[in-house]
Design an enzyme around this catalytic site. Structure first.
Site, short mmCIF file in Angstrom:
data_model
loop_
_atom_site.label_atom_id
_atom_site.label_comp_id
_atom_site.label_asym_id
_atom_site.label_seq_id
_atom_site.Cartn_x
_atom_site.Cartn_y
_atom_site.Cartn_z
N GLY A 44 -71.98 17.45 20.97
CA GLY A 44 -71.90 17.52 22.27
C GLY A 44 -70.90 15.94 22.34
N GLN A 49 -67.62 8.67 26.53
CA GLN A 49 -67.46 8.64 24.93
C GLN A 49 -65.95 8.43 24.47
OE1 GLN A 49 -70.77 11.49 23.59
NE2 GLN A 49 -70.94 10.02 22.08
N CYS A 106 -75.93 9.96 17.93
CA CYS A 106 -74.78 10.05 18.67
C CYS A 106 -73.46 9.48 18.18
CB CYS A 106 -75.36 8.73 19.74
SG CYS A 106 -73.94 8.69 21.14
N LEU A 107 -72.38 10.10 18.59
CA LEU A 107 -71.21 9.81 17.81
C LEU A 107 -70.83 8.35 18.26
CD1 LEU A 107 -68.90 12.91 18.47
CD2 LEU A 107 -70.01 12.21 16.18
N HIS A 148 -78.99 14.71 26.69
CA HIS A 148 -78.42 13.59 25.95
C HIS A 148 -76.86 13.28 26.75
CE1 HIS A 148 -77.19 11.32 22.20
NE2 HIS A 148 -76.24 11.45 22.55
N GLU A 149 -76.24 14.53 26.86
CA GLU A 149 -74.93 14.16 27.59
C GLU A 149 -74.83 13.65 28.82
OE1 GLU A 149 -72.91 13.77 25.28
OE2 GLU A 149 -73.68 14.89 23.70
N HIS A 152 -75.33 10.27 29.30
CA HIS A 152 -74.12 9.20 28.84
C HIS A 152 -73.32 9.10 30.13
CE1 HIS A 152 -73.54 8.62 24.73
NE2 HIS A 152 -73.87 9.81 24.30
NI NI Z 1 -74.11 10.60 22.47
#
Ligand code: NI
Length: 179
Positions: A44, A49, A106-107, A148-149, A152
């Protein structure tokens, strides 16, 4: 290729703005987000991000073989893989009452993961890239990825939701990595 913003960048703490116009530029941006997500093997990605505080997320949970996802519409289960990847504009969530703990990463925070307590079931409402309304219920990894997204987009990171012990461990790890 879009660059992934990392922990410490203020855009990760920004509340993303609703998207008012779904146009060719947005569709191009969504395609670029998907490319970046696949390149980094994430399941995701939120616009914050890649440095853009606007309310759009992309998700594809097919790569996580051992973590099933459930997608339900009107009480009926749909084949998840046929609905991936997902691009969701202005996503909103309603949370079911049951909770479930699960591992997240998380990236934007490479090298760190931890158990996060979240709603087991969520109902999502959003728009797709044609401006059509999308609504479904999710469980499993898809439910977790959506939460999670969407976090963000509100400037919230999974490390904010760790319990005290996990947060201490992650703080030590982040500190060690910064040195
Ligand atoms: Ni993330």
């Amino acid at each position: 290729m879009l660059e992934i913003t990392k922990l410490g960048h203020p855009v990760l703490r920004a509340k993303a703005e609703p998207i008012r116009e779904i146009d060719a530029a947005l569709r191009r941006f969504a395609a670029d987000m998907l490319e970046a997500m696949y390149e980094h093997e994430g399941c995701g990605l939120a616009a914050n991000q890649v440095g853009v505080a606007r309310r759009i997320i992309v998700i594809d949970t097919r790569g996580a073989k051992n973590r099933p996802s459930v997608l339900r519409l009107g009480g009926k289960s749909l084949p998840v893989h046929k609905h991936m990847p997902m691009v969701l504009v202005n996503p909103e969530l309603e949370f079911g009452p049951e909770r479930e703990s699960g591992d997240e990463a998380c990236l934007s925070i490479p090298g760190i993961h931890g158990d996060v307590d979240r709603a087991r079931v969520v109902r999502l409402r959003a728009l797709d890239l044609d401006g059509a309304a999308v609504e479904f219920e999710a469980e499993g990894l898809l439910s977790r990825a959506l939460q999670h997204e969407v976090d963000h987009l509100d400037g919230i990171l999974f490390i904010d939701r760790l319990d005290a012990e996990e947060r201490k461990r992650v703080a030590d790890e982040l500190h060690a990595m910064a040195r």
